[in-house]
Design a protein around this motif. Structure first.
Motif, PDB file in Angstrom:
ATOM      1  N   ASN A   1       0.838  -1.211   0.000  1.00  0.00           N
ATOM      2  CA  ASN A   1       0.000   0.000   0.000  1.00  0.00           C
ATOM      3  C   ASN A   1       0.869   1.255   0.000  1.00  0.00           C
ATOM      4  O   ASN A   1       2.098   1.161   0.049  1.00  0.00           O
ATOM      5  N   GLY A   2       0.225   2.400  -0.046  1.00  0.00           N
ATOM      6  CA  GLY A   2       0.961   3.663  -0.109  1.00  0.00           C
ATOM      7  C   GLY A   2       1.653   4.005   1.194  1.00  0.00           C
ATOM      8  O   GLY A   2       2.658   4.728   1.205  1.00  0.00           O
ATOM      9  N   THR A   3       1.121   3.502   2.299  1.00  0.00           N
ATOM     10  CA  THR A   3       1.726   3.746   3.606  1.00  0.00           C
ATOM     11  C   THR A   3       3.042   2.983   3.737  1.00  0.00           C
ATOM     12  O   THR A   3       4.059   3.549   4.158  1.00  0.00           O
ATOM     13  N   THR A   4       3.034   1.711   3.329  1.00  0.00           N
ATOM     14  CA  THR A   4       4.275   0.935   3.400  1.00  0.00           C
ATOM     15  C   THR A   4       5.293   1.461   2.385  1.00  0.00           C
ATOM     16  O   THR A   4       6.498   1.398   2.628  1.00  0.00           O
TER      17      THR A   4
ATOM     18  N   THR B   1      -1.636  16.756   5.611  1.00  0.00           N
ATOM     19  CA  THR B   1      -1.447  15.552   4.806  1.00  0.00           C
ATOM     20  C   THR B   1      -2.034  14.368   5.555  1.00  0.00           C
ATOM     21  O   THR B   1      -2.610  14.510   6.643  1.00  0.00           O
ATOM     22  N   ILE B   2      -1.863  13.187   4.977  1.00  0.00           N
ATOM     23  CA  ILE B   2      -2.350  11.956   5.612  1.00  0.00           C
ATOM     24  C   ILE B   2      -1.317  11.485   6.634  1.00  0.00           C
ATOM     25  O   ILE B   2      -0.110  11.732   6.486  1.00  0.00           O
ATOM     26  N   ILE B   3      -1.780  10.777   7.644  1.00  0.00           N
ATOM     27  CA  ILE B   3      -0.893  10.382   8.754  1.00  0.00           C
ATOM     28  C   ILE B   3       0.219   9.429   8.313  1.00  0.00           C
ATOM     29  O   ILE B   3       1.271   9.365   8.947  1.00  0.00           O
TER      30      ILE B   3
ATOM     31  N   GLU C   1       9.001  12.082  -2.780  1.00  0.00           N
ATOM     32  CA  GLU C   1       7.821  12.691  -3.393  1.00  0.00           C
ATOM     33  C   GLU C   1       6.639  11.743  -3.222  1.00  0.00           C
ATOM     34  O   GLU C   1       6.616  10.665  -3.814  1.00  0.00           O
ATOM     35  N   ASP C   2       5.679  12.127  -2.415  1.00  0.00           N
ATOM     36  CA  ASP C   2       4.476  11.302  -2.230  1.00  0.00           C
ATOM     37  C   ASP C   2       3.462  11.697  -3.301  1.00  0.00           C
ATOM     38  O   ASP C   2       2.809  12.739  -3.213  1.00  0.00           O
ATOM     39  N   ALA C   3       3.352  10.826  -4.302  1.00  0.00           N
ATOM     40  CA  ALA C   3       2.477  11.111  -5.448  1.00  0.00           C
ATOM     41  C   ALA C   3       1.242  10.201  -5.443  1.00  0.00           C
ATOM     42  O   ALA C   3       0.683   9.882  -6.488  1.00  0.00           O
ATOM     43  N   ALA C   4       0.817   9.833  -4.225  1.00  0.00           N
ATOM     44  CA  ALA C   4      -0.285   8.856  -4.076  1.00  0.00           C
ATOM     45  C   ALA C   4      -1.578   9.285  -4.765  1.00  0.00           C
ATOM     46  O   ALA C   4      -2.389   8.450  -5.143  1.00  0.00           O
ATOM     47  N   GLN C   5      -1.757  10.602  -4.917  1.00  0.00           N
ATOM     48  CA  GLN C   5      -3.023  11.103  -5.471  1.00  0.00           C
ATOM     49  C   GLN C   5      -2.853  11.592  -6.908  1.00  0.00           C
ATOM     50  O   GLN C   5      -3.741  12.266  -7.435  1.00  0.00           O
ATOM     51  N   MET C   6      -1.745  11.258  -7.538  1.00  0.00           N
ATOM     52  CA  MET C   6      -1.341  11.992  -8.736  1.00  0.00           C
ATOM     53  C   MET C   6      -1.027  11.155  -9.965  1.00  0.00           C
ATOM     54  O   MET C   6      -0.328  11.638 -10.864  1.00  0.00           O
TER      55      MET C   6
ATOM     56  N   PHE D   1       3.662   5.862  -4.476  1.00  0.00           N
ATOM     57  CA  PHE D   1       2.269   5.885  -4.947  1.00  0.00           C
ATOM     58  C   PHE D   1       1.430   4.938  -4.104  1.00  0.00           C
ATOM     59  O   PHE D   1       1.947   3.970  -3.544  1.00  0.00           O
ATOM     60  N   SER D   2       0.141   5.204  -4.071  1.00  0.00           N
ATOM     61  CA  SER D   2      -0.836   4.277  -3.492  1.00  0.00           C
ATOM     62  C   SER D   2      -1.778   3.839  -4.610  1.00  0.00           C
ATOM     63  O   SER D   2      -2.044   4.617  -5.534  1.00  0.00           O
ATOM     64  N   PHE D   3      -2.258   2.617  -4.504  1.00  0.00           N
ATOM     65  CA  PHE D   3      -3.288   2.142  -5.436  1.00  0.00           C
ATOM     66  C   PHE D   3      -4.533   1.721  -4.680  1.00  0.00           C
ATOM     67  O   PHE D   3      -5.218   0.763  -5.036  1.00  0.00           O
TER      68      PHE D   3
ATOM     69  N   ASN E   1      -9.622   4.390  -3.870  1.00  0.00           N
ATOM     70  CA  ASN E   1     -10.044   5.749  -4.244  1.00  0.00           C
ATOM     71  C   ASN E   1      -8.966   6.512  -5.018  1.00  0.00           C
ATOM     72  O   ASN E   1      -9.136   7.690  -5.312  1.00  0.00           O
ATOM     73  N   LYS E   2      -7.877   5.864  -5.358  1.00  0.00           N
ATOM     74  CA  LYS E   2      -6.823   6.572  -6.102  1.00  0.00           C
ATOM     75  C   LYS E   2      -7.125   6.517  -7.603  1.00  0.00           C
ATOM     76  O   LYS E   2      -8.017   5.799  -8.036  1.00  0.00           O
ATOM     77  N   ILE E   3      -6.337   7.227  -8.389  1.00  0.00           N
ATOM     78  CA  ILE E   3      -6.691   7.389  -9.803  1.00  0.00           C
ATOM     79  C   ILE E   3      -6.534   6.083 -10.562  1.00  0.00           C
ATOM     80  O   ILE E   3      -7.357   5.756 -11.410  1.00  0.00           O
TER      81      ILE E   3
HETATM   82  C1  LIG Z   1      -3.729   7.397   0.113  1.00  0.00           C
HETATM   83  C2  LIG Z   1      -2.499   8.109   0.472  1.00  0.00           C
HETATM   84  C3  LIG Z   1      -1.456   7.473   1.157  1.00  0.00           C
HETATM   85  C4  LIG Z   1      -1.594   6.111   1.775  1.00  0.00           C
HETATM   86  O1  LIG Z   1      -1.853   5.122   0.883  1.00  0.00           O
HETATM   87  P1  LIG Z   1      -2.552   3.751   1.369  1.00  0.00           P
HETATM   88  O2  LIG Z   1      -2.458   2.887   0.172  1.00  0.00           O
HETATM   89  O3  LIG Z   1      -3.950   4.080   1.745  1.00  0.00           O
HETATM   90  O4  LIG Z   1      -1.766   3.230   2.513  1.00  0.00           O
HETATM   91  C5  LIG Z   1      -0.282   8.167   1.375  1.00  0.00           C
HETATM   92  N1  LIG Z   1      -0.140   9.437   0.958  1.00  0.00           N
HETATM   93  C6  LIG Z   1      -1.127  10.099   0.343  1.00  0.00           C
HETATM   94  C7  LIG Z   1      -0.886  11.501  -0.107  1.00  0.00           C
HETATM   95  C8  LIG Z   1      -2.353   9.466   0.089  1.00  0.00           C
HETATM   96  O5  LIG Z   1      -3.320  10.134  -0.529  1.00  0.00           O
END
Ligand SMILES: *Cc1c(COP(=O)(O)O)cnc(C)c1O
Length: 369
Positions: free
Chosen positions: A54-57, A80-82, A151-156, A175-177, A180-182
Protein backbone atom coordinates in the motif's frame (compact mmCIF):
# COMPACT_ATOMS: atom_id res chain seq x y z
CA UNK A 1 -26.80 6.15 -2.28
CA UNK A 2 -24.00 8.20 -3.88
CA UNK A 3 -20.82 7.04 -2.13
CA UNK A 4 -17.85 9.37 -1.74
CA UNK A 5 -15.90 6.99 -3.97
CA UNK A 6 -16.79 4.35 -6.56
CA UNK A 7 -13.94 2.80 -8.54
CA UNK A 8 -14.16 2.23 -12.28
CA UNK A 9 -13.07 -1.23 -13.42
CA UNK A 10 -14.09 -1.36 -17.06
CA UNK A 11 -10.96 -2.59 -18.82
CA UNK A 12 -9.09 -5.90 -18.77
CA UNK A 13 -9.27 -6.31 -14.97
CA UNK A 14 -11.54 -9.36 -15.22
CA UNK A 15 -9.55 -10.96 -17.99
CA UNK A 16 -6.18 -10.59 -16.27
CA UNK A 17 -7.56 -11.76 -12.93
CA UNK A 18 -8.89 -14.87 -14.62
CA UNK A 19 -5.45 -15.45 -16.06
CA UNK A 20 -4.02 -15.44 -12.51
CA UNK A 21 -6.63 -17.92 -11.28
CA UNK A 22 -6.38 -20.16 -14.31
CA UNK A 23 -2.59 -20.34 -14.18
CA UNK A 24 -2.42 -20.61 -10.39
CA UNK A 25 -0.16 -17.54 -10.11
CA UNK A 26 -1.69 -15.67 -7.21
CA UNK A 27 1.28 -14.74 -5.00
CA UNK A 28 3.91 -12.06 -5.54
CA UNK A 29 5.89 -14.54 -7.68
CA UNK A 30 3.45 -14.20 -10.58
CA UNK A 31 4.33 -12.46 -13.87
CA UNK A 32 1.97 -9.46 -13.56
CA UNK A 33 4.03 -8.07 -10.65
CA UNK A 34 7.18 -7.43 -12.68
CA UNK A 35 5.11 -6.29 -15.61
CA UNK A 36 3.18 -3.77 -13.52
CA UNK A 37 6.40 -2.47 -11.93
CA UNK A 38 8.07 -1.98 -15.30
CA UNK A 39 5.10 -0.47 -17.07
CA UNK A 40 4.29 1.87 -14.19
CA UNK A 41 7.92 3.01 -13.84
CA UNK A 42 8.07 3.64 -17.57
CA UNK A 43 4.86 5.71 -17.50
CA UNK A 44 6.33 7.91 -14.77
CA UNK A 45 9.71 8.12 -16.47
CA UNK A 46 11.63 6.28 -13.76
CA UNK A 47 14.13 3.45 -14.04
CA UNK A 48 12.98 1.23 -11.18
CA UNK A 49 9.56 0.33 -9.81
CA UNK A 50 9.21 -1.63 -6.56
CA UNK A 51 5.65 -2.71 -5.80
CA UNK A 52 4.43 -2.92 -2.21
CA UNK A 53 1.26 -3.60 -0.24
CA UNK A 54 0.00 0.00 0.00
CA UNK A 55 0.96 3.66 -0.11
CA UNK A 56 1.73 3.75 3.61
CA UNK A 57 4.27 0.93 3.40
CA UNK A 58 5.72 2.59 0.29
CA UNK A 59 6.51 5.65 2.44
CA UNK A 60 7.96 3.53 5.22
CA UNK A 61 10.15 1.73 2.72
CA UNK A 62 11.20 5.00 1.07
CA UNK A 63 12.33 6.42 4.42
CA UNK A 64 14.35 3.25 5.05
CA UNK A 65 15.80 3.07 1.54
CA UNK A 66 17.14 6.64 1.52
CA UNK A 67 18.76 6.07 4.91
CA UNK A 68 16.76 8.14 7.39
CA UNK A 69 17.86 7.19 10.92
CA UNK A 70 17.04 7.92 14.55
CA UNK A 71 17.77 11.55 15.35
CA UNK A 72 17.31 12.80 11.79
CA UNK A 73 14.71 15.42 10.94
CA UNK A 74 12.42 15.28 7.92
CA UNK A 75 10.38 18.27 6.74
CA UNK A 76 6.82 17.68 5.52
CA UNK A 77 3.49 19.49 5.30
CA UNK A 78 1.21 19.32 8.34
CA UNK A 79 -1.80 19.13 6.04
CA UNK A 80 -1.45 15.55 4.81
CA UNK A 81 -2.35 11.96 5.61
CA UNK A 82 -0.89 10.38 8.75
CA UNK A 83 1.05 7.80 6.70
CA UNK A 84 3.64 10.50 5.93
CA UNK A 85 4.43 11.46 9.52
CA UNK A 86 4.13 7.85 10.75
CA UNK A 87 6.80 6.69 8.30
CA UNK A 88 9.21 9.24 9.78
CA UNK A 89 8.32 8.55 13.41
CA UNK A 90 8.60 4.76 12.92
CA UNK A 91 12.17 5.26 11.68
CA UNK A 92 12.95 7.00 14.97
CA UNK A 93 13.32 10.32 13.14
CA UNK A 94 11.50 13.57 13.87
CA UNK A 95 8.85 15.02 11.57
CA UNK A 96 9.19 18.81 11.20
CA UNK A 97 6.02 20.44 9.95
CA UNK A 98 5.34 23.27 7.55
CA UNK A 99 1.99 25.01 7.00
CA UNK A 100 0.13 24.93 3.69
CA UNK A 101 -1.06 27.58 1.25
CA UNK A 102 -4.70 28.59 1.58
CA UNK A 103 -5.33 28.46 -2.16
CA UNK A 104 -3.42 25.42 -3.43
CA UNK A 105 -3.65 23.45 -0.12
CA UNK A 106 -0.05 22.32 -0.75
CA UNK A 107 2.98 22.91 1.45
CA UNK A 108 3.96 26.60 1.70
CA UNK A 109 7.42 26.30 0.18
CA UNK A 110 8.46 29.72 1.50
CA UNK A 111 8.34 28.29 5.05
CA UNK A 112 10.76 25.41 4.45
CA UNK A 113 14.12 27.14 4.85
CA UNK A 114 13.30 28.57 8.27
CA UNK A 115 12.85 25.08 9.77
CA UNK A 116 16.04 23.53 8.36
CA UNK A 117 18.57 22.56 11.05
CA UNK A 118 21.82 20.59 11.24
CA UNK A 119 19.71 17.47 11.68
CA UNK A 120 17.51 17.93 8.61
CA UNK A 121 18.07 15.04 6.20
CA UNK A 122 15.12 15.14 3.82
CA UNK A 123 11.99 16.85 2.58
CA UNK A 124 8.86 14.78 2.10
CA UNK A 125 6.83 16.59 -0.56
CA UNK A 126 3.16 15.65 -0.89
CA UNK A 127 0.84 16.56 -3.75
CA UNK A 128 -2.53 17.38 -2.24
CA UNK A 129 -5.95 16.68 -3.79
CA UNK A 130 -5.01 17.21 -7.45
CA UNK A 131 -2.67 20.17 -7.85
CA UNK A 132 1.06 19.35 -7.61
CA UNK A 133 3.34 20.75 -4.93
CA UNK A 134 5.88 23.29 -6.23
CA UNK A 135 8.60 20.76 -7.01
CA UNK A 136 11.13 23.13 -8.62
CA UNK A 137 11.31 25.24 -5.48
CA UNK A 138 11.46 22.18 -3.22
CA UNK A 139 14.24 20.62 -5.31
CA UNK A 140 16.20 23.88 -5.30
CA UNK A 141 16.09 24.07 -1.49
CA UNK A 142 17.05 20.38 -1.24
CA UNK A 143 20.03 20.99 -3.51
CA UNK A 144 21.15 24.07 -1.59
CA UNK A 145 21.14 22.24 1.78
CA UNK A 146 22.07 18.78 0.46
CA UNK A 147 18.78 17.15 1.48
CA UNK A 148 17.10 14.05 0.09
CA UNK A 149 13.62 14.36 -1.40
CA UNK A 150 10.75 11.88 -1.12
CA UNK A 151 7.82 12.69 -3.39
CA UNK A 152 4.48 11.30 -2.23
CA UNK A 153 2.48 11.11 -5.45
CA UNK A 154 -0.29 8.86 -4.08
CA UNK A 155 -3.02 11.10 -5.47
CA UNK A 156 -1.34 11.99 -8.74
CA UNK A 157 -1.21 9.13 -11.24
CA UNK A 158 -1.13 10.72 -14.67
CA UNK A 159 -0.60 14.28 -13.35
CA UNK A 160 2.35 16.38 -14.52
CA UNK A 161 4.34 19.28 -13.08
CA UNK A 162 5.73 21.59 -15.80
CA UNK A 163 5.15 18.79 -18.27
CA UNK A 164 7.04 16.12 -16.32
CA UNK A 165 5.20 13.26 -14.60
CA UNK A 166 4.44 13.60 -10.90
CA UNK A 167 6.43 10.82 -9.26
CA UNK A 168 9.48 11.52 -11.42
CA UNK A 169 11.04 14.03 -8.98
CA UNK A 170 13.43 13.62 -6.09
CA UNK A 171 15.43 10.61 -4.91
CA UNK A 172 12.39 8.43 -4.53
CA UNK A 173 8.66 8.74 -5.09
CA UNK A 174 5.75 6.75 -3.71
CA UNK A 175 2.27 5.88 -4.95
CA UNK A 176 -0.84 4.28 -3.49
CA UNK A 177 -3.29 2.14 -5.44
CA UNK A 178 -6.06 2.17 -2.84
CA UNK A 179 -9.59 1.97 -4.25
CA UNK A 180 -10.04 5.75 -4.24
CA UNK A 181 -6.82 6.57 -6.10
CA UNK A 182 -6.69 7.39 -9.80
CA UNK A 183 -5.58 3.89 -10.65
CA UNK A 184 -6.28 1.15 -8.15
CA UNK A 185 -5.35 -2.39 -7.27
CA UNK A 186 -7.77 -2.45 -4.31
CA UNK A 187 -4.88 -2.10 -1.89
CA UNK A 188 -1.38 -1.57 -3.21
CA UNK A 189 1.55 0.78 -3.55
CA UNK A 190 4.75 1.47 -5.46
CA UNK A 191 8.12 3.05 -4.84
CA UNK A 192 9.92 4.56 -7.84
CA UNK A 193 13.53 5.66 -8.18
CA UNK A 194 16.30 6.12 -10.71
CA UNK A 195 18.94 5.16 -8.17
CA UNK A 196 20.02 1.53 -8.38
CA UNK A 197 21.27 1.41 -4.79
CA UNK A 198 17.96 2.73 -3.44
CA UNK A 199 16.07 0.25 -5.63
CA UNK A 200 18.17 -2.67 -4.36
CA UNK A 201 17.72 -1.65 -0.76
CA UNK A 202 13.98 -1.24 -1.21
CA UNK A 203 13.66 -4.72 -2.79
CA UNK A 204 15.70 -6.21 0.04
CA UNK A 205 13.78 -4.59 2.89
CA UNK A 206 10.32 -5.15 1.40
CA UNK A 207 11.01 -8.90 1.22
CA UNK A 208 12.16 -9.73 4.77
CA UNK A 209 15.82 -9.10 3.84
CA UNK A 210 16.10 -12.46 2.15
CA UNK A 211 19.28 -12.83 0.15
CA UNK A 212 20.13 -15.22 -2.61
CA UNK A 213 23.24 -16.84 -1.13
CA UNK A 214 21.93 -17.96 2.24
CA UNK A 215 18.19 -18.21 1.89
CA UNK A 216 17.05 -18.35 5.52
CA UNK A 217 19.98 -16.54 7.13
CA UNK A 218 19.16 -12.88 7.68
CA UNK A 219 21.56 -10.00 8.32
CA UNK A 220 18.77 -7.42 8.85
CA UNK A 221 15.08 -7.27 9.60
CA UNK A 222 12.76 -5.98 6.95
CA UNK A 223 9.08 -6.34 6.23
CA UNK A 224 6.83 -8.43 4.05
CA UNK A 225 5.41 -5.70 1.81
CA UNK A 226 4.95 -7.86 -1.27
CA UNK A 227 2.14 -7.08 -3.74
CA UNK A 228 0.27 -10.12 -5.09
CA UNK A 229 -0.06 -11.11 -8.72
CA UNK A 230 -3.83 -10.58 -8.34
CA UNK A 231 -3.33 -6.94 -7.38
CA UNK A 232 -0.73 -6.39 -10.09
CA UNK A 233 -3.07 -7.92 -12.70
CA UNK A 234 -5.68 -5.29 -11.83
CA UNK A 235 -2.92 -2.66 -11.88
CA UNK A 236 -1.78 -3.57 -15.39
CA UNK A 237 -5.38 -3.35 -16.61
CA UNK A 238 -5.90 -0.01 -14.86
CA UNK A 239 -2.68 1.42 -16.25
CA UNK A 240 -3.89 0.70 -19.78
CA UNK A 241 -6.76 3.12 -19.06
CA UNK A 242 -4.75 5.85 -17.33
CA UNK A 243 -5.38 8.59 -19.90
CA UNK A 244 -9.09 7.91 -19.90
CA UNK A 245 -9.24 7.89 -16.10
CA UNK A 246 -7.41 11.21 -15.85
CA UNK A 247 -9.72 12.69 -18.43
CA UNK A 248 -12.74 11.54 -16.45
CA UNK A 249 -11.35 13.06 -13.22
CA UNK A 250 -10.98 16.39 -15.00
CA UNK A 251 -14.47 16.10 -16.43
CA UNK A 252 -15.87 15.50 -12.92
CA UNK A 253 -13.96 18.51 -11.58
CA UNK A 254 -15.04 20.77 -14.42
CA UNK A 255 -18.69 19.80 -14.06
CA UNK A 256 -18.66 20.51 -10.31
CA UNK A 257 -17.00 23.87 -11.05
CA UNK A 258 -19.74 24.69 -13.55
CA UNK A 259 -22.53 23.71 -11.14
CA UNK A 260 -21.12 25.23 -7.93
CA UNK A 261 -19.05 28.16 -9.22
CA UNK A 262 -21.66 30.77 -8.32
CA UNK A 263 -21.88 29.88 -4.62
CA UNK A 264 -20.13 32.79 -2.94
CA UNK A 265 -19.16 31.06 0.29
CA UNK A 266 -17.56 28.04 -1.42
CA UNK A 267 -13.83 28.12 -2.16
CA UNK A 268 -13.45 25.54 -4.94
CA UNK A 269 -10.20 23.86 -6.04
CA UNK A 270 -7.94 26.01 -8.24
CA UNK A 271 -8.44 24.80 -11.80
CA UNK A 272 -4.90 25.52 -12.93
CA UNK A 273 -1.55 27.06 -12.16
CA UNK A 274 1.22 27.81 -14.63
CA UNK A 275 2.85 24.49 -13.69
CA UNK A 276 -0.21 22.21 -13.91
CA UNK A 277 -3.90 21.74 -14.56
CA UNK A 278 -5.80 20.32 -11.62
CA UNK A 279 -6.46 16.59 -11.86
CA UNK A 280 -9.17 16.77 -9.09
CA UNK A 281 -8.20 13.58 -7.27
CA UNK A 282 -11.02 14.67 -4.99
CA UNK A 283 -13.28 17.69 -5.40
CA UNK A 284 -12.72 19.68 -2.22
CA UNK A 285 -14.69 22.66 -0.93
CA UNK A 286 -13.61 25.12 1.74
CA UNK A 287 -16.28 27.19 3.47
CA UNK A 288 -15.55 30.90 3.90
CA UNK A 289 -17.66 33.28 6.04
CA UNK A 290 -20.55 30.88 6.29
CA UNK A 291 -23.56 30.77 8.57
CA UNK A 292 -23.33 26.95 8.55
CA UNK A 293 -20.59 24.45 9.35
CA UNK A 294 -18.99 21.60 7.46
CA UNK A 295 -20.73 19.23 9.89
CA UNK A 296 -24.16 20.70 9.07
CA UNK A 297 -23.65 20.55 5.34
CA UNK A 298 -22.30 16.97 5.45
CA UNK A 299 -25.17 15.84 7.67
CA UNK A 300 -27.63 17.29 5.19
CA UNK A 301 -25.91 15.49 2.31
CA UNK A 302 -25.77 12.27 4.31
CA UNK A 303 -29.53 12.47 5.01
CA UNK A 304 -29.92 12.64 1.26
CA UNK A 305 -27.71 9.56 0.88
CA UNK A 306 -24.66 11.45 -0.39
CA UNK A 307 -21.26 10.57 1.03
CA UNK A 308 -18.60 13.17 1.90
CA UNK A 309 -15.30 13.25 3.76
CA UNK A 310 -13.77 15.99 5.88
CA UNK A 311 -10.34 17.33 4.86
CA UNK A 312 -7.16 15.98 6.47
CA UNK A 313 -6.66 16.74 10.14
CA UNK A 314 -3.23 18.40 10.53
CA UNK A 315 -0.33 16.37 11.90
CA UNK A 316 0.38 18.91 14.67
CA UNK A 317 -3.12 18.37 16.08
CA UNK A 318 -3.00 14.56 16.12
CA UNK A 319 -3.55 13.19 19.64
CA UNK A 320 -1.19 10.29 18.91
CA UNK A 321 1.74 12.69 18.39
CA UNK A 322 0.81 15.16 21.12
CA UNK A 323 0.87 12.23 23.57
CA UNK A 324 4.44 11.51 22.45
CA UNK A 325 5.43 15.08 23.16
CA UNK A 326 5.63 16.10 19.52
CA UNK A 327 4.35 19.44 18.14
CA UNK A 328 3.13 20.68 21.50
CA UNK A 329 3.62 24.38 20.82
CA UNK A 330 3.00 24.22 17.11
CA UNK A 331 0.44 26.49 15.49
CA UNK A 332 -0.07 26.32 11.73
CA UNK A 333 -3.18 28.41 11.10
CA UNK A 334 -3.81 27.56 7.46
CA UNK A 335 -3.78 23.80 8.07
CA UNK A 336 -6.02 24.32 11.10
CA UNK A 337 -8.47 26.39 9.06
CA UNK A 338 -8.65 23.90 6.18
CA UNK A 339 -9.17 20.99 8.57
CA UNK A 340 -12.15 22.72 10.14
CA UNK A 341 -13.70 24.22 7.03
CA UNK A 342 -12.95 21.77 4.24
CA UNK A 343 -14.67 18.65 2.96
CA UNK A 344 -14.92 16.81 -0.31
CA UNK A 345 -17.74 15.60 -2.49
CA UNK A 346 -18.27 12.24 -4.20
CA UNK A 347 -15.59 12.31 -6.89
CA UNK A 348 -14.69 8.68 -7.58
CA UNK A 349 -14.16 7.58 -11.15
CA UNK A 350 -17.38 5.55 -11.22
CA UNK A 351 -19.61 8.60 -10.65
CA UNK A 352 -22.21 9.51 -13.30
CA UNK A 353 -23.33 12.90 -14.60
CA UNK A 354 -26.76 12.40 -13.01
CA UNK A 355 -25.12 11.73 -9.65
CA UNK A 356 -22.95 14.86 -9.89
CA UNK A 357 -26.02 16.95 -10.74
CA UNK A 358 -27.89 15.39 -7.79
CA UNK A 359 -25.05 16.31 -5.42
CA UNK A 360 -24.94 19.91 -6.68
CA UNK A 361 -28.71 20.20 -6.45
CA UNK A 362 -28.70 18.93 -2.87
CA UNK A 363 -26.00 21.44 -1.89
CA UNK A 364 -27.99 24.30 -3.40
CA UNK A 365 -31.15 23.18 -1.60
CA UNK A 366 -29.27 23.34 1.68
CA UNK A 367 -27.86 26.80 1.01
CA UNK A 368 -31.13 28.28 -0.19
CA UNK A 369 -33.07 26.98 2.82
C1 LIG B 1 -3.73 7.40 0.11
C2 LIG B 1 -2.50 8.11 0.47
C3 LIG B 1 -1.46 7.47 1.16
C4 LIG B 1 -1.59 6.11 1.77
O1 LIG B 1 -1.85 5.12 0.88
P1 LIG B 1 -2.55 3.75 1.37
O2 LIG B 1 -2.46 2.89 0.17
O3 LIG B 1 -3.95 4.08 1.74
O4 LIG B 1 -1.77 3.23 2.51
C5 LIG B 1 -0.28 8.17 1.38
N1 LIG B 1 -0.14 9.44 0.96
C6 LIG B 1 -1.13 10.10 0.34
C7 LIG B 1 -0.89 11.50 -0.11
C8 LIG B 1 -2.35 9.47 0.09
O5 LIG B 1 -3.32 10.13 -0.53
Amino acid sequence: MIPVNTPLLEGNENKYLHECINTGWISSEGPFVGRFENEFAEKVNRKFGISVTNGTTALELAVKAIGIHAGDEVILPSFTIISCADAIVRAGATPVLVDCNMDTWNMDVSKIESVITEKTKAILAVHIYGLPAEMDLILAIAKKYDLKVIEDAAQMHGQTYKGKPCGSFGDVSTFSFYANKIITTGEGGMLLTNNEEIAKKARYYKNLCFNNETRFVHQNSGWNMRMTNLQAAVGVAQLEQLDKLVEKKRWIGNLYHELLGDIREFQLPIDQREYAENIYWVFGIVLNDCSYSVQEICTHLSKNKIGTRPFFWPMHEQPVYLKQGLFNDTSLPNSEFLARNGFYLPSGLGITETEIRTVAHCLKDFIND
